[in-house]
Design an enzyme around this catalytic site. Structure first.
Site, PDB file in Angstrom:
ATOM      1  N   TYR A  13      38.609  26.304 -46.839  1.00  0.00           N
ATOM      2  CA  TYR A  13      38.288  27.092 -45.645  1.00  0.00           C
ATOM      3  C   TYR A  13      38.018  28.555 -45.969  1.00  0.00           C
ATOM      4  CZ  TYR A  13      39.920  22.893 -43.295  1.00  0.00           C
ATOM      5  OH  TYR A  13      40.059  21.588 -42.881  1.00  0.00           O
ATOM      6  N   TYR A  63      38.229  20.877 -35.911  1.00  0.00           N
ATOM      7  CA  TYR A  63      39.449  21.496 -35.361  1.00  0.00           C
ATOM      8  C   TYR A  63      39.743  22.817 -36.052  1.00  0.00           C
ATOM      9  CZ  TYR A  63      42.837  20.787 -39.193  1.00  0.00           C
ATOM     10  OH  TYR A  63      43.538  20.874 -40.372  1.00  0.00           O
ATOM     11  N   ARG A  64      38.969  23.158 -37.082  1.00  0.00           N
ATOM     12  CA  ARG A  64      39.239  24.301 -37.948  1.00  0.00           C
ATOM     13  C   ARG A  64      37.951  24.507 -38.724  1.00  0.00           C
ATOM     14  NH1 ARG A  64      44.199  23.208 -42.117  1.00  0.00           N
ATOM     15  NH2 ARG A  64      44.364  25.188 -43.166  1.00  0.00           N
TER      16      ARG A  64
END
Ligand code: ADP
Length: 528
Positions: free
Chosen positions: A108, A485-486
């Site tokens: 991420y 979701y992210r």
């Protein structure tokens, strides 16, 4: 010295990247003054504004060909007072700050900011376990506390608890993972669900304690989540509304007995029947833990490099994956769940679950058959809150400079959804020349589809393809109603758009109210 890891190669930054390091609209002399003032707050050795540190903090693992995620430096405060002083300075100079706890947010963006020029607010020096209530099984931690630290604390003090960890637990923080709403694999796997009370420093230096935290002489902060009035904890997760400096969590009582299981399914399409079998047992809690349905290639990428499995043209063919899977005693999908309690409780539930999974055509295996197999051992460790680092292997898939970016769309936990998502992801990834290495993490009624796009970060063309592939996946999954979701720092706006204008507008209004100079993590989750 850099605290973001070993100082990386001394290769000079390109002129483009050097230019982008400055905070937007800040001239170099002003920046130099800011750095001096930061040094006065935290001490000379805790401000990193040289190129070598920037390179070190910039090891994000995600594609960043245009230098859009280059920090201007990093500052590491020792306590809340220093955080407040840094915020006051940041407001005065409009210095954007990107808070991290340990900066190991793999897939991420790690420590990198959503936009270039932000100064990393590295909280890893604040790494104390502030409280551990041995009767209630609750813990209060600072940002830099790693799962390894908590694990060791429990062992050293012989406490009857387990801590639920995400993968690569030893090096990541309870704070970072919980604030990102990450998951683990014991019955306490939904981390935000198990969070109870936080302390937040707002942009103007105000200290907010959520829930029961501000009750005079109170002792219920880590025992009761909801407090009184609007429930605020949620707005500080995946958010840039404040800097969280303390976090309360619930820990799982260590059960007297634990038994892990692996369901081995031979075919790609078996994932549908497996999902439909898991769902009722997650809903009625006969399976109490966060279940992982692991794709064979995801598993093999932890322990192998791509070249060990395939040196032909294009993506690895299905029959080659199947052959290697068989050789390692795993199926195309391998589902991991566990039972906890006493031997009698486990013995009562085990046959119900075994019969249901065997009816899908799978083998249900235990330690007796799989003990010592590294794939089994990995998940056996995770489902009891043990420490594993194997998932770091994903970034070495292409051998050289590793790249791995995660895409995690959510869906209802229904078989048809998994088949649809697997088909769509395979089609898009194979078109761009990437191997589809998936896992599904099944919660109560939903599942997270975790897709790691592994690429060679040392190859610009490959990185560009990874970027385009990721964009196509987010867009086309979005068209089918499947949103992430992210997201990685490189796609925060794209995903935020899918959640609609009203969401963006409300978030923008809250941001304006709490941080009118937009100094905390601008761009985080698409919030400017
Ligand atoms: P990890 O524990 O995986 O190393 P990070 O420290 O990388 O997690 O944090 C992940 C993300 O969570 C950061 O990029 C940041 O956006 C957010 N975050 C982390 N710590 C804090 C904090 N203390 N306050 C506010 N946001 C935070």
């Amino acid at each position: 010295m850099a605290i973001g890891g070993a100082v990386a190669s001394t290769a000079a930054l390109t002129p483009l990247v050097r230019a982008r390091m400055m905070p937007q609209d800040m001239d170099r002399d002003v920046f130099a003054g800011v750095v001096r003032e930061l040094r006065a707050i935290v001490g000379d050795e805790w401000v990193f504004a040289d190129e070598a540190s920037t390179i070190s903090y910039r090891k994000s693992g995600i594609p960043d060909l245009r230098g859009e995620h280059v920090p201007s430096g990093a500052v590491a405060p020792a306590n809340v007072e220093q955080v407040q002083a840094i915020l006051a300075l940041a407001n005065r100079y409009r210095l954007p700050l990107w808070p991290i706890s340990t900066g190991k947010n793999m897939g991420y963006g790690m420590a990198t900011p959503a936009s270039s020029g932000q100064m990393i607010l590295d909280l890893k020096r604040m790494n104390r376990i502030l409280d551990f209530d041995a009767e209630l099984g609750t813990i209060l931690v600072e940002p830099g506390v790693t799962y390894q630290q908590i694990h060791d604390y429990i062992e050293d003090n012989d406490l009857p608890y387990w801590v639920d960890v995400p993968t690569v637990g030893p090096i990541v923080s309870m704070m970072g993972n919980t604030l990102e709403r990450g998951v683990g694999y014991t019955p306490y796997g939904d981390h935000f669900f198990m969070q109870c009370g936080m302390e937040v420093v707002l942009a103007d230096g105000t200290i907010l304690k959520t829930g029961m935290g501000s009750i005079e002489n109170g002792n219920t902060w880590q025992a009761f989540k909801w407090g009184y009035g609007p429930y605020l904890d949620g707005i500080f997760t995946q958010s840039n509304f404040g800097i969280v400096t303390k976090l309360g969590m619930w820990l799982m009582p260590k059960p007297p007995a634990y038994k892990p299981f692996m369901v081995r399914s031979p075919n790609v399409e078996d994932v549908a029947a497996i999902t439909d079998t898991i769902r009722p047992f997650r809903m009625n809690n006969l399976i109490p833990n966060g279940v992982l349905i692991m794709g064979a290639l995801y598993q093999m990428s932890m322990f192998n490099r791509r070249a060990d499995l395939w040196d032909g043209e294009g993506v690895i063919p299905l029959d080659v994956i199947q052959r290697h899977a068989r050789a390692n005693d795993i199926g195309m999908w391998n589902t991991f769940y566990a039972l906890y309690g006493t031997d009698e409780i486990i013995a009562a539930i085990e046959p119900i679950l075994t019969a249901a999974f065997e009816a899908t055509g799978a083998d249900v295996l235990t330690e007796a058959e799989m003990g010592g197999n590294p794939y089994f051992e990995h998940n056996k460790t995770l489902m009891r809150g043990g420490m594993t680092l194997e998932e770091k292997g994903l970034v070495r898939w292409w051998g050289r400079s590793g790249g791995a970016v995660a895409f995690a769309p959510v869906a209802p936990a229904k078989g048809g959804e998994t088949i649809g998502q697997t088909q769509l992801a395979t089609e898009i990834m194979n078109k761009w020349g990437f191997d589809y290495a998936p896992a599904y993490a099944v919660g109560g009624r939903e599942l997270h589809h975790i897709i790691f796009l592994m690429f060679d970060k040392g190859d610009d063309e490959h990185s560009a393809k990874a970027e385009q592939c990721m964009e196509e996946m987010i867009t086309r999954f979005g068209e089918r109603g499947w949103a992430a979701y992210r997201s990685s720092v490189s796609t925060m706006d794209l995903v935020a758009d899918q959640y609609g204008a009203a969401n963006r507008e409300v978030n923008a209004r809250i941001k304006q109210a709490l941080d009118p100079n937009h100094i905390i993590a601008p761009g985080k989750q698409g919030i400017a």
